[in-house]
Design a protein around this motif. Structure first.
Motif, mmCIF file in Angstrom:
data_model
loop_
_atom_site.group_PDB
_atom_site.id
_atom_site.type_symbol
_atom_site.label_atom_id
_atom_site.label_comp_id
_atom_site.label_asym_id
_atom_site.label_seq_id
_atom_site.Cartn_x
_atom_site.Cartn_y
_atom_site.Cartn_z
ATOM 1 N N ALA A 1 -12.298 -75.391 -22.752
ATOM 2 C CA ALA A 1 -13.728 -75.542 -23.040
ATOM 3 C C ALA A 1 -13.990 -76.468 -24.222
ATOM 4 C CB ALA A 1 -14.351 -74.172 -23.306
ATOM 5 N N ASN B 1 -9.347 -75.205 -17.873
ATOM 6 C CA ASN B 1 -10.183 -74.243 -18.594
ATOM 7 C C ASN B 1 -10.161 -74.471 -20.099
ATOM 8 O OD1 ASN B 1 -11.013 -72.724 -16.273
ATOM 9 N ND2 ASN B 1 -8.979 -71.799 -16.227
ATOM 10 N N ASN C 1 -17.957 -71.185 -21.290
ATOM 11 C CA ASN C 1 -17.157 -69.955 -21.349
ATOM 12 C C ASN C 1 -17.617 -68.876 -20.376
ATOM 13 O OD1 ASN C 1 -15.546 -70.930 -23.420
ATOM 14 N ND2 ASN C 1 -16.849 -70.099 -25.021
ATOM 15 N N SER C 2 -18.772 -69.067 -19.734
ATOM 16 C CA SER C 2 -19.335 -67.957 -18.958
ATOM 17 C C SER C 2 -19.720 -68.296 -17.522
ATOM 18 C CB SER C 2 -20.568 -67.401 -19.681
ATOM 19 O OG SER C 2 -21.506 -68.419 -19.950
#
Length: 224
Positions: free
Chosen positions: A128, A126, A171-172
């Protein structure tokens, strides 16, 4: 705001332009953020002239809105401009990846494979920022292999609207497919299958349309 090191022989204007662009894409300068010409010049160790020139350049592509009293504002996201940016990249990168299928050496393919391996690592972590950097590096490498670096410079300068949404997706969006796409592109290049490479690239560059709902849900305040 993150301040990168100035590169050797980088002009003040180019340094200011790169710094502002990187911070807009990373959302350190989010839509609606104010940029003070004098404050930024002081932080970068520049006069106000190169900073002003960089802001004028960014205003031409409508990512920055220049206002009186020497302040500028980062523009909100306009999906019409995002789509225009994506269209440009789609036309150019589909042509480039077809060239790469004919031009890539075993060493070139190894470079791309190593990049994808690192992308998978950072995707699972994770991370990013690192993933975005490797994503950009992957696409830059395709232009290098195709010997089209002047074209790449033009793409990089105009694709900021698209790149900002790409960064938000990291991020989403829960089920990211970008690394899977890159792996499929490398397989097509290794197989010298230009038609398949084009198909995957077109799908890859259109993913923001699929991800739009998740992006808007996380960042509703950033859109027009």
């Amino acid at each position: 705001m993150q301040i990168p090191e100035r590169m050797p022989r980088e002009t003040g204007r180019d340094y200011a332009l790169r710094t502002i662009k990187e911070n807009i894409i990373s959302l350190d300068l989010a839509p609606g953020s104010q940029i003070s010409e004098s404050e930024l010049a002081a932080v970068l160790g520049l006069s106000r002239t190169p900073v002003r020139e960089a802001l004028i350049e960014l205003s031409k592509v409508r990512i920055v809105e220049i206002q009186p009293q020497k302040r500028s504002v980062v523009a909100p996201i306009d999906y019409t401009l995002v789509e225009e940016s994506r269209f440009m990249r789609n036309v150019l990168e589909c042509a480039v990846v077809e060239l790469v299928c004919a031009m890539a050496s075993p060493e070139d393919i190894s470079r791309l494979e190593e990049n994808v391996r690192l992308q998978n690592y950072y995707l699972s972590s994770n991370a990013a920022e690192q993933l975005m950097e490797l994503d950009n590096q992957f696409h830059r490498t395709l232009f290098e292999i195709a010997q089209k670096m002047q074209v790449y410079a033009m793409v990089w300068n105009l694709s900021i609207h698209f790149d900002r949404v790409r960064r938000m997706a990291l991020n989403s969006v829960r089920d990211l497919k970008i690394v899977e796409d890159h792996a499929a592109i490398v397989v097509a290049i290794r197989d010298k299958d230009a038609a398949q490479a084009r198909r995957v690239m077109e799908k890859h560059l259109s993913r923001y349309q699929v991800d739009a709902a998740a992006i808007r849900e996380k960042y509703p305040q950033y859109f027009t």
